[in-house]
Write an enzyme that holds these catalytic residues in place. Structure first.
Site, PDB file in Angstrom:
ATOM      1  N   ARG A  36       7.732   1.030   1.458  1.00 38.76           N
ATOM      2  CA  ARG A  36       6.590   0.200   1.818  1.00 38.76           C
ATOM      3  C   ARG A  36       7.212  -1.120   2.290  1.00 38.76           C
ATOM      4  O   ARG A  36       7.857  -1.831   1.515  1.00 38.76           O
ATOM      5  CB  ARG A  36       5.666  -0.007   0.623  1.00 38.76           C
ATOM      6  CG  ARG A  36       4.417  -0.879   0.906  1.00 38.76           C
ATOM      7  CD  ARG A  36       4.682  -2.340   0.654  1.00 38.76           C
ATOM      8  NE  ARG A  36       3.466  -3.139   0.576  1.00 38.76           N
ATOM      9  CZ  ARG A  36       3.452  -4.471   0.542  1.00 38.76           C
ATOM     10  NH1 ARG A  36       4.579  -5.157   0.560  1.00 38.76           N
ATOM     11  NH2 ARG A  36       2.331  -5.118   0.461  1.00 38.76           N
ATOM     12  N   ASP A  38       7.301  -4.806   3.419  1.00 41.20           N
ATOM     13  CA  ASP A  38       6.488  -6.000   3.211  1.00 41.20           C
ATOM     14  C   ASP A  38       6.403  -6.853   4.474  1.00 41.20           C
ATOM     15  O   ASP A  38       7.370  -6.956   5.242  1.00 41.20           O
ATOM     16  CB  ASP A  38       7.149  -6.832   2.092  1.00 41.20           C
ATOM     17  CG  ASP A  38       6.314  -8.011   1.646  1.00 41.20           C
ATOM     18  OD1 ASP A  38       5.177  -7.786   1.212  1.00 41.20           O
ATOM     19  OD2 ASP A  38       6.809  -9.154   1.739  1.00 41.20           O
ATOM     20  N   GLU A  81       3.130  -3.439   5.718  1.00 42.06           N
ATOM     21  CA  GLU A  81       1.976  -4.223   5.281  1.00 42.06           C
ATOM     22  C   GLU A  81       1.641  -5.261   6.342  1.00 42.06           C
ATOM     23  O   GLU A  81       2.420  -6.184   6.578  1.00 42.06           O
ATOM     24  CB  GLU A  81       2.270  -4.924   3.949  1.00 42.06           C
ATOM     25  CG  GLU A  81       1.135  -5.797   3.465  1.00 42.06           C
ATOM     26  CD  GLU A  81       1.468  -7.276   3.376  1.00 42.06           C
ATOM     27  OE1 GLU A  81       0.594  -8.062   3.031  1.00 42.06           O
ATOM     28  OE2 GLU A  81       2.637  -7.647   3.664  1.00 42.06           O
ATOM     29  N   HIS A 117      -2.687  -5.454  -4.906  1.00 43.98           N
ATOM     30  CA  HIS A 117      -2.316  -6.667  -5.630  1.00 43.98           C
ATOM     31  C   HIS A 117      -2.592  -7.952  -4.865  1.00 43.98           C
ATOM     32  O   HIS A 117      -2.350  -9.035  -5.386  1.00 43.98           O
ATOM     33  CB  HIS A 117      -0.833  -6.593  -6.005  1.00 43.98           C
ATOM     34  CG  HIS A 117       0.061  -6.503  -4.805  1.00 43.98           C
ATOM     35  ND1 HIS A 117      -0.032  -5.502  -3.868  1.00 43.98           N
ATOM     36  CD2 HIS A 117       1.068  -7.311  -4.386  1.00 43.98           C
ATOM     37  CE1 HIS A 117       0.882  -5.696  -2.931  1.00 43.98           C
ATOM     38  NE2 HIS A 117       1.566  -6.789  -3.220  1.00 43.98           N
ATOM     39  N   ASP A 118      -3.045  -7.843  -3.620  1.00 45.68           N
ATOM     40  CA  ASP A 118      -3.339  -9.037  -2.825  1.00 45.68           C
ATOM     41  C   ASP A 118      -4.833  -9.239  -2.605  1.00 45.68           C
ATOM     42  O   ASP A 118      -5.224 -10.148  -1.868  1.00 45.68           O
ATOM     43  CB  ASP A 118      -2.638  -8.956  -1.458  1.00 45.68           C
ATOM     44  CG  ASP A 118      -1.120  -9.024  -1.601  1.00 45.68           C
ATOM     45  OD1 ASP A 118      -0.637  -9.728  -2.503  1.00 45.68           O
ATOM     46  OD2 ASP A 118      -0.432  -8.364  -0.802  1.00 45.68           O
TER      47      ASP A 118
HETATM   48  C1  NOJ Z   1       2.768  -9.387   0.937  1.00 45.72           C
HETATM   49  C2  NOJ Z   1       2.779  -8.957  -0.482  1.00 45.72           C
HETATM   50  O1  NOJ Z   1       1.914  -7.891  -0.677  1.00 45.72           O
HETATM   51  C3  NOJ Z   1       2.451 -10.190  -1.276  1.00 45.72           C
HETATM   52  O2  NOJ Z   1       2.107  -9.895  -2.590  1.00 45.72           O
HETATM   53  C4  NOJ Z   1       3.647 -11.083  -1.179  1.00 45.72           C
HETATM   54  O3  NOJ Z   1       3.410 -12.289  -1.854  1.00 45.72           O
HETATM   55  C5  NOJ Z   1       3.952 -11.410   0.277  1.00 45.72           C
HETATM   56  N1  NOJ Z   1       3.891 -10.263   1.136  1.00 45.72           N
HETATM   57  C6  NOJ Z   1       5.320 -12.024   0.419  1.00 45.72           C
HETATM   58  O4  NOJ Z   1       6.310 -11.100   0.029  1.00 45.72           O
END
Ligand code: NOJ
Ligand code: NOJ
Ligand code: CA
Ligand code: CA
Length: 709
Positions: free
Chosen positions: A249, A251, A279, A349-350
């Protein structure tokens, strides 16, 4: 200084060695593509503490996890325990996605009075070492082995965009973003003589270019155009691939150069092809063509934020209806070349957790059922099956509250997840709407003669009479797959030509009816990876390939004999032939000479890639006009004037009238190229002869020319 030079040399040697080796075979019993899987997303620090001896101490640790920005003790041993005690397999989980496993900073940072740590894994310091808070390398491989022994694939989060928080003016803040190569310091954000980091200021999301080349918040942003950083990241991901991971995954893919990521993917897909999804955050109702282009042409797919946001609007917030949900399904089918490869979810988680205080759990159950039976690769965020709540970071990342196997959501997932393996209509099928109004959606998935039909009534107080519903099911009676679990579904009777007898879909109902059948003639379910190059392995999943080896076609080029590595009725592994680079179709031909459907938009690169930064100076433009790049290779669009690469950037690393772009191009190859100016007016080509450049065999390069009038 001496150690720095040694590290540099080591990194350079590692970069040179990269293209030469082949990966060990770490294939697991669960070998079908990810379309057949259900992923469980784990914040490693927050699932289960399997070994308290590795817990950070002092101000970095929160006993009982009352302070959610501190470490709470979760680790790889804890995950292994949950694999071995059957919690995950009992739910039908066949893949886990864990936090970035690399060594992170141990400093405790203070943001407006709140102590914060790297519990989330996104504050890396050494991408070649294990995070000791999560365990040792042995703990990591023990967890992988435990997962593989139970047919669970392991996906790691990987965040090569940045190291850790740093301040441009205060080098004592945190650990100054320091980057290490297996223990050897490469650079800090405040002492960076070789330009491993960007120094272009902080967050500015107003343009794609700023998002890429400036820091994301205060995270020290890595410069992937630097050959050492490029070689380091490729060597680091190779190390994790060699440990047996099955997926990545990636980032923050919106915040790294497209060209570098494509060259990274060409490396991964050429070394050990693994499913990789990026992501790229999208807000509610945000539809971004750059996001689609990334998914279609980078060699990785994406987390499907269009899907997630719409599902949340429809089922969680009630701000959009079922017609809009159905519209999202048909829109994305056209926008993503391989919509089945995008990773679907309802929370993470975001974002705020799906379950809202006081809301009926049925909303969450319906959203999960929709996700598990739709196209794409479903990912379930840990604790969603326990109806955990939490409105934002870090409350949406609390310690796992319970491992009860008796919740309705757990039972729902356990019943639906296995269908992704047993009914190819769910893993691979097309989607069509069969009945829709504001509150009810009935949709059907089809693959050959395999069928799955799903009905959801999101109105929790009013039933709906269903008449005039035609299904693609053979005549007969169908019991709801969820029968007995309490989701208010019903049986249906299908007559001639699919006419379904009238029935009442109960308030809040979820029903699934399905039919499986042998697929007699060959049919493709998936080809992966979606981007490769001659001589590299591609896996074709589907049905009806037959037991005897046939042939595979890339366009009109036939691959046979030893270049077909394995042949089974549902899976073929084949080496990409030496064909011209380009977008190709893939099909299989059975031993009995029956040809399958074609898998389109399979991208064949010219060969191993490197990233080259193309810079053109003094290219003045009129308002509305931009500068583009084209050239004589597929990677440079084969001299396309209608769809060249671009528009180029002109604000951060170089400024107007200078323009630049980072492009993945064939390694060790002489390129011819030109820039052009495009607007509503006729295209203006550069004058003079073509520019030429011979790309390096590995590493990166920058070419700098002036616009030729
Ligand atoms: C996206 C991640 O999902 C998030 O949780 C993170 O803080 C930022 N990218 C930076 O790595
Ligand atoms: C705090 C978030 O929790 C974390 O995920 C992110 O990496 C940082 N902010 C960025 O500084
Ligand atoms: Ca621990
Ligand atoms: Ca960046």
């Amino acid at each position: 200084m001496e150690t720095q030079r040694k590290a540099l040399l080591a990194a350079t040697l590692a970069a040179l060695a990269i293209h030469a080796q082949a990966a060990p075979d770490t294939s697991v019993g669960n070998k079908q593509g990810f379309n057949t899987d259900v992923i469980y997303q784990i914040v490693t620090d927050r699932l289960s503490d399997g070994n308290s001896a590795n817990n950070p101490t002092g101000s970095a640790f929160s006993s009982g996890c009352t302070q959610k920005k501190l470490f709470c003790g979760g680790d790889w041993k804890g995950i292994q325990n949950k694999i071995e005690d059957g919690y995950l397999t009992g739910m039908g989980i066949t893949a886990i996605w864990i936090s970035q496993p690399v060594e992170n900073i141990t400093a405790v940072l203070n943001y407006s009075g709140t102590n914060s740590t790297a519990y989330h894994g996104y504050w890396a310091r050494d991408f070649k070492r294990a995070n000791p808070a999560f365990g040792t390398m042995t703990d990591f491989t023990n967890m992988i082995n435990a997962a593989h022994a139970r047919n669970i694939k392991v996906i790691i989060d990987f965040a090569p965009n940045h190291t850790s928080p740093a301040s441009a003016s205060d080098t004592t803040f945190g650990e100054n973003g320091k980057l290490y190569d297996n223990g050897v310091l490469l650079a800090g954000y405040g002492s960076d003589p070789n330009g491993y980091f960007h120094h272009n200021g902080g967050t500015d999301f107003s343009t794609l270019e700023s998002g890429i080349y400036r820091n994301l918040f205060d995270l020290a942003d890595l410069n992937h155009n630097n050959a050492t950083v490029d070689g380091y990241m490729k060597a680091a991901i190779k190390m994790w691939l060699d440990l047996g991971i099955d997926g990545i995954r990636m980032d923050a893919v919106k915040h790294m150069p497209f060209g570098w990521q494509k060259s990274l993917m060409s490396y991964i897909q050429g070394y050990k092809p693994v499913f990789t999804f990026g992501e790229w955050y999208l807000s509610e109702n945000e539809v971004d063509p750059a996001n689609h282009y990334f998914a279609n042409r980078s060699g990785m797919s994406l987390l499907d934020f269009q899907f997630a946001q719409k599902v949340r609007q429809v089922f969680k917030d009630g701000s959009a209806n079922m017609t809009s949900l159905n519209q999202m399904v048909s829109d994305t089918a056209g926008q993503y070349a391989h919509v089945g490869d995008q990773v679907t979810f309802i929370d993470n988680h975001d974002m705020p957790r799906f379950q809202v205080a006081g809301a009926s759990g049925r909303k969450l159950e319906q959203a999960l059922a929709f996700t598990l039976t739709s196209r794409g690769v479903p990912a379930i965020y840990y604790g969603t099956e326990q109806y955990m709540q939490g409105t934002g970071d870090p409350d949406n990342r609390a310690m796992m509250t319970s491992f009860a196997t008796t919740t309705p959501a757990y039972g729902l997932v356990a019943r639906l997840a296995p269908l992704r393996k047993s009914n190819p209509a769910i893993a691979y099928g097309s989607t069509q709407q069969r009945w829709v109004n504001n509150d009810v959606l009935i949709y059907e998935r089809n693959f050959g003669n395999n069928v799955a039909v799903v009905a959801i009534n999101r109105n929790l107080s009013t039933a709906t009479s269903i008449s005039g519903f035609i299904a693609g099911l053979p005549a007969g009676s169908y019991t709801d797959v969820l029968n007995g679990l309490g989701f208010n579904g019903n049986s249906i009777t299908v007559g001639a030509n699919g006419a379904v007898g009238n029935f009442t879909l109960a308030a809040g109902a979820i029903a699934v009816w399905q039919y499986t059948a042998t697929v007699a003639s060959p049919k493709l379910g998936h080809v992966g990876p979606n981007m490769s190059m001659p001589g590299k392995t591609v896996t074709i999943d589907g049905r009806g390939f037959g037991a005897t080896k046939g042939t595979v076609k890339f366009g009109s080029t036939v691959v046979s004999g030893a270049n077909i590595l394995s042949w089974e009725d549902t899976q073929v592994k084949v080496l990409v032939p030496s064909v011209a680079a380009g977008m190709s179709g893939v099909s299989i031909v059975t031993a009995g000479a029956v040809t399958s459907d074609s898998w389109d938009n399979f991208e064949i690169l010219s060969g191993p890639q490197v990233t080259v930064r193309f810079v053109v100076g003094n290219a003045t433009t009129v308002s509305g006009e931009n500068v583009y790049l084209t050239g004589d290779k597929f990677e440079l669009t084969n001299w396309s004037a209608t769809a060249p690469l671009g528009p180029l950037f002109n604000q951060v690393v170089y400024s107007y009238p200078n323009w630049y772009t980072d492009v993945s191009v064939p390694a060790g190859t002489t390129l011819s190229y030109k820039f052009l100016k495009k607007s509503a007016n006729p295209t203006v080509w550069e004058g003079g002869s073509n520019h030429t450049f011979t790309t390096p065999a590995s590493g990166t390069a920058t070419v700098n020319v002036n616009w030729q009038p």
